[in-house]
Design a protein around this motif. Structure first.
Motif, mmCIF file in Angstrom:
data_model
loop_
_atom_site.group_PDB
_atom_site.id
_atom_site.type_symbol
_atom_site.label_atom_id
_atom_site.label_comp_id
_atom_site.label_asym_id
_atom_site.label_seq_id
_atom_site.Cartn_x
_atom_site.Cartn_y
_atom_site.Cartn_z
ATOM 1 N N UNK A 71 0.834 -1.218 0.000
ATOM 2 C CA UNK A 71 0.000 0.000 0.000
ATOM 3 C C UNK A 71 0.858 1.253 0.000
ATOM 4 N N UNK A 72 2.087 1.167 0.499
ATOM 5 C CA UNK A 72 2.980 2.325 0.545
ATOM 6 C C UNK A 72 3.431 2.679 -0.865
ATOM 7 N N UNK A 73 3.482 3.958 -1.142
ATOM 8 C CA UNK A 73 3.909 4.435 -2.452
ATOM 9 C C UNK A 73 5.386 4.828 -2.383
ATOM 10 N N UNK A 74 6.212 4.115 -3.148
ATOM 11 C CA UNK A 74 7.658 4.355 -3.134
ATOM 12 C C UNK A 74 8.094 4.738 -4.529
ATOM 13 N N UNK A 75 8.832 5.841 -4.637
ATOM 14 C CA UNK A 75 9.322 6.311 -5.928
ATOM 15 C C UNK A 75 10.499 5.491 -6.426
ATOM 16 N N UNK A 76 11.070 5.931 -7.519
ATOM 17 C CA UNK A 76 12.202 5.228 -8.129
ATOM 18 C C UNK A 76 13.461 5.413 -7.286
ATOM 19 N N UNK A 77 14.351 4.448 -7.417
ATOM 20 C CA UNK A 77 15.690 4.501 -6.828
ATOM 21 C C UNK A 77 15.692 4.694 -5.315
ATOM 22 N N UNK A 78 14.898 3.925 -4.614
ATOM 23 C CA UNK A 78 14.962 3.916 -3.157
ATOM 24 C C UNK A 78 16.205 3.135 -2.754
ATOM 25 N N UNK A 79 17.138 3.818 -2.110
ATOM 26 C CA UNK A 79 18.385 3.178 -1.700
ATOM 27 C C UNK A 79 18.285 2.730 -0.249
ATOM 28 N N UNK A 80 18.655 1.479 -0.025
ATOM 29 C CA UNK A 80 18.686 0.898 1.318
ATOM 30 C C UNK A 80 20.098 0.364 1.553
ATOM 31 N N UNK A 81 21.055 1.228 1.926
ATOM 32 C CA UNK A 81 22.450 0.795 2.031
ATOM 33 C C UNK A 81 22.676 -0.325 3.044
ATOM 34 N N UNK A 82 21.878 -0.378 4.106
ATOM 35 C CA UNK A 82 22.024 -1.411 5.127
ATOM 36 C C UNK A 82 20.966 -2.494 4.985
ATOM 37 N N UNK A 83 20.269 -2.520 3.884
ATOM 38 C CA UNK A 83 19.186 -3.472 3.710
ATOM 39 C C UNK A 83 17.919 -2.981 4.389
ATOM 40 N N UNK A 84 16.956 -3.850 4.492
ATOM 41 C CA UNK A 84 15.670 -3.483 5.088
ATOM 42 C C UNK A 84 15.618 -3.837 6.574
ATOM 43 N N UNK A 85 16.743 -4.156 7.154
ATOM 44 C CA UNK A 85 16.806 -4.562 8.550
ATOM 45 C C UNK A 85 16.380 -3.422 9.478
ATOM 46 N N UNK A 86 15.282 -3.631 10.177
ATOM 47 C CA UNK A 86 14.802 -2.636 11.123
ATOM 48 C C UNK A 86 14.078 -1.458 10.500
ATOM 49 N N UNK A 87 13.816 -1.488 9.211
ATOM 50 C CA UNK A 87 13.113 -0.394 8.540
ATOM 51 C C UNK A 87 11.632 -0.753 8.457
ATOM 52 N N UNK A 88 10.807 0.087 9.055
ATOM 53 C CA UNK A 88 9.363 -0.118 9.039
ATOM 54 C C UNK A 88 8.708 1.102 8.402
#
Length: 128
Positions: A71-88
Motif C-alpha cells: 500500500x505504501x507508495x515508493x518512488x524510483x531509486x529507493x536506496x537501502x544501504x544497510x538493507x531493510x533490517x529494522x526499517x518499518x
C-alpha cells in the motif's frame, strides 16, 4: 516493469541479494495491487500471483525484520544501504524518488488510518 526491476537491482546491489529480491517483490506486488484495484475483470485472474507476492513479502519481512507494505507508495531509486533490517514503513506513507533510508528507521504510524497524518517524503531525502 522490467526497467524498474533493473533499476532496483542496480540501486541496491551493494545491499545484498535479499534486499534486491525484496524490492523486486515489492515492485511486482505493488503493480499487481494497483492493477487489481482498478480493473474489475482481472481481479480474480491476478489473485494467485498477488497472494504469492504477499506471502513472499511476509516471509521476507519476518526474516529481515523490516516492513514495506504494497500500500505504501515508493518512488524510483529507493536506496537501502544497510538493507531493510529494522526499517518499518507505514502502508499509507509516500516516499519520493532518490531517497536513502538507513537501518532502524520507522516512517509513519500504525495508529489510525487518516491519510492527512501520514508522512510524505519528497525527492532526494536521506533518513538516518
Amino acid at each position: 516493469m522490467f526497467k524498474i526491476v533493473q533499476e532496483e537491482i542496480l540501486t541496491n546491489k551493494k545491499s545484498g541479494v535479499l534486499t534486491c529480491f525484496f524490492m523486486i517483490n515489492y515492485r511486482c506486488g505493488r503493480y499487481l495491487y494497483l492493477f487489481r484495484k482498478k480493473s474489475k475483470y482481472s481481479k480474480w485472474l491476478l489473485f494467485i500471483p498477488y497472494v504469492l507476492c504477499l506471502f513472499l513479502a511476509k516471509l521476507m519481512s519476518s526474516y529481515i525484520g523490516g516492513s514495506l507494505p504494497f500500500f505504501a507508495s515508493v518512488g524510483k531509486n529507493l536506496r537501502l544501504p544497510h538493507g531493510l533490517s529494522g526499517v518499518f514503513i507505514s502502508g499509507l506513507a509516500t516516499i519520493g524518488n532518490d531517497c536513502t533510508i538507513l537501518h532502524q528507521v520507522t516512517i509513519g504510524s500504525n495508529l489510525g488510518r487518516n491519510k492527512k497524518h501520514m508522512p510524505a517524503l519528497k525527492l532526494e531525502i536521506m533518513f538516518l
